[in-house]
Design a protein around this motif. Structure first.
Motif, PDB file in Angstrom:
ATOM      1  N   ASP A 113      32.133  38.071  25.807  1.00 28.78           N
ATOM      2  CA  ASP A 113      30.795  38.379  25.320  1.00 28.78           C
ATOM      3  C   ASP A 113      30.595  37.836  23.915  1.00 28.78           C
ATOM      4  O   ASP A 113      29.538  37.289  23.584  1.00 28.78           O
ATOM      5  CB  ASP A 113      30.591  39.892  25.345  1.00 28.78           C
ATOM      6  N   ALA A 169      34.824  41.850  26.455  1.00 29.46           N
ATOM      7  CA  ALA A 169      34.367  41.932  25.067  1.00 29.46           C
ATOM      8  C   ALA A 169      34.580  40.613  24.333  1.00 29.46           C
ATOM      9  O   ALA A 169      33.718  40.160  23.569  1.00 29.46           O
ATOM     10  CB  ALA A 169      35.103  43.062  24.348  1.00 29.46           C
ATOM     11  N   GLN A 175      31.102  50.646  26.973  1.00 33.73           N
ATOM     12  CA  GLN A 175      32.123  49.888  26.251  1.00 33.73           C
ATOM     13  C   GLN A 175      32.781  48.868  27.180  1.00 33.73           C
ATOM     14  O   GLN A 175      33.233  49.207  28.284  1.00 33.73           O
ATOM     15  CB  GLN A 175      33.182  50.825  25.677  1.00 33.73           C
ATOM     16  N   ALA A 233      34.395  45.875  20.896  1.00 38.69           N
ATOM     17  CA  ALA A 233      33.487  46.097  22.026  1.00 38.69           C
ATOM     18  C   ALA A 233      32.151  46.598  21.513  1.00 38.69           C
ATOM     19  O   ALA A 233      32.067  47.308  20.521  1.00 38.69           O
ATOM     20  CB  ALA A 233      34.093  47.125  22.983  1.00 38.69           C
ATOM     21  N   ARG A 234      31.084  46.148  22.195  1.00 40.88           N
ATOM     22  CA  ARG A 234      29.764  46.632  21.848  1.00 40.88           C
ATOM     23  C   ARG A 234      29.582  48.019  22.415  1.00 40.88           C
ATOM     24  O   ARG A 234      29.949  48.314  23.537  1.00 40.88           O
ATOM     25  CB  ARG A 234      28.686  45.701  22.395  1.00 40.88           C
TER      26      ARG A 234
END
Length: 467
Positions: free
Chosen positions: A33, A30, A24, A465-466
């Motif tokens: 990104d 994030a 995360q 967040a990915r």
């Protein structure tokens, strides 16, 4: 061959067995990104790398993200590679699986120099356009502030004897490499480094005394160093001719090693000759030398007078910055030499208009850019207010109230803090790349990273967040 994306990202078997929370991203990464997912950030690199055959490059999205981490956290290339390899979060941000090899430092360096400053200028313009579209930056900006600073070259303080010693050291090393390769064995080449260093030490001791006698002694020792450097340059020229003859003998079979050696000998011999010429001028009493060479390794750097007590003269390049009221650097330009500040204002404002798409209502700048010509030019562009600190404490420019004028002047002082922030946190104090073009690349990297981090701080909602 260009490779834009890591096609196998998130397809690693080992990674699927780990807790997704380990990958995360923190809030800032994030958001960035999510910003860099836009295809427009890869377009400038696509136009630069057009090869469709050969060995694949590293993924372009990985390169952009790694360069952001490098400048955001003040890392060298080797330290960056180690940190990305050791961090699951940074691997995820750079779109690398656990089993993917992190790009080598030499690969990143070569790709950065190949892309050049134009790519980072395009990335900067893309980011500015994106921020205008998202209304983070007001297109009709009420005010902007303009200032200049110095990006110092990564060189030691230039003295005549010091520059001559650099030339002797470099040419001695190159001649030794040629002889190790079996070239110029019959040419008598003496190592004069110890003699040169001994005289440099004597110069250092004499300078402590001060006075006219000390100055005369320093000039005498400098002339001796110049004589030794002249002899070294002559021997290097003879060895360079021997290298060229060997290249002609080998013909098509000549390797890049000989070409690099011949080019280095020719380059540094010419620079040492230039230092010898300017040293002779200074020994004859001529102190003002146009385009004086201040470094053998960064020949584009120039002395720039700043009028500061701590460092009245700095050696490097002049950087023009334009900042919006939202805290973004909307335009930057690195200039070689030391152009007058009042010649840079109009071009800087035009650069801001080109990046944002509209002219500001007010331009606030420093006293060094103040001139009737600049005021007339900016008003002809449709800018209502042109403000700079007055020379007299009670003077107020025409068309501006005293309170509004003072408020704008105080707001302009904030750009000094922004410049200090860029130098401290994004390494714009000293360029670690050599040459005007590569120093422009260095400045572009830092300003692009700053604007990305600024965009993350001004993000309205938390980016998911990915995981």
């Amino acid at each position: 061959m260009r490779r834009e994306r890591n096609v196998g990202f998130r397809g690693d078997l080992f990674e699927s067995l780990l807790d997704p929370q380990l990958f995360q991203l923190p809030r800032e990464l994030a958001i960035i990104d999510r910003l860099l997912d836009d295809e427009r950030y890869l377009e400038p690199i696509r136009r630069k790398l057009t090869a469709t055959r050969g060995r694949p490059t590293i993924p372009l999205e990985t390169y952009v993200r790694m360069m952001y981490l490098k400048r955001r956290y003040n890392l060298g290339f080797e330290a960056l590679v180690k940190e990305v390899a050791d961090s699951l979060v940074w691997r995820s941000f750079c779109r690398l699986n656990l089993t993917d090899k992190v790009p080598d430092a030499s690969t990143l360096i070569k790709l950065t120099h190949r892309l050049g400053p134009e790519v980072f200028e395009e990335l900067h313009k893309t980011l500015m356009g994106h921020r205008v579209e998202q209304r983070v930056i007001k297109q009709r900006s009420p005010r902007i502030r303009v200032d200049t600073t110095v990006v110092r070259a990564h060189v030691h303080y230039p003295t005549d004897a010091g520059l001559l010693a650099d030339g002797v050291r470099v040419l001695t090393r190159l001649v030794r490499r040629a002889k190790e390769a079996g070239i110029g064995l019959r040419i008598a080449a003496r190592n004069r480094l110890r003699s040169v260093r001994r005289r440099l030490q004597r110069i250092h001791r004499v300078l402590r005394r001060g006075g006219e006698k000390a100055r005369a002694e320093v000039e005498r020792l400098t002339a001796e160093v110049a004589t030794l450097a002249h002899k070294t340059a002559q021997e290097a020229e003879r060895v360079a001719r021997a290298v060229v003859r060997r290249m002609h003998q080998l013909g098509p079979a000549v390797g890049s090693r000989y070409r690099a050696l011949a080019e280095a000998l020719a380059t540094y011999t010419a620079r040492l000759r230039r230092v010898l010429d300017q040293t002779q001028l200074r020994l004859r009493g001529i102190r003002s030398i146009p385009d004086r060479l201040v470094s053998l390794f960064d020949p584009d750097a120039r002395p720039i007078r700043r009028g500061k007590l701590a460092a009245p003269v700095e050696f490097g390049y002049k950087l023009v910055l334009v900042e919006t009221q939202e805290g973004f650097i909307s335009h930057y330009r690195l200039h070689g030499g030391s152009p007058s500040d009042d010649q840079l204002l109009t071009q800087a404002v035009q650069g801001h208009i080109h990046a944002v798409g509209a002219k500001p209502r007010a331009v606030v700048t420093v006293r060094g850019m103040a001139s009737r010509v600049n005021e007339t030019a900016l008003r002809a562009m449709g800018i209502a207010q042109v403000v700079w600190p007055p020379r007299a404490s009670r003077s107020v420019p025409r068309g501006a109230g005293r309170r509004a004028f003072r408020r704008l002047v105080r707001w302009r002082n904030g750009l000094e803090g922004r410049i200090a922030h860029l130098k401290r946190d994004y390494e714009l104090d000293v360029s670690r790349y050599r040459g005007a073009e590569r120093s422009a690349t260095w400045s572009g990297e830092g300003i692009f990273a700053h604007n990305l981090a600024r965009a993350a701080r001004r993000w309205k909602a938390l980016a998911p967040a990915r995981g």
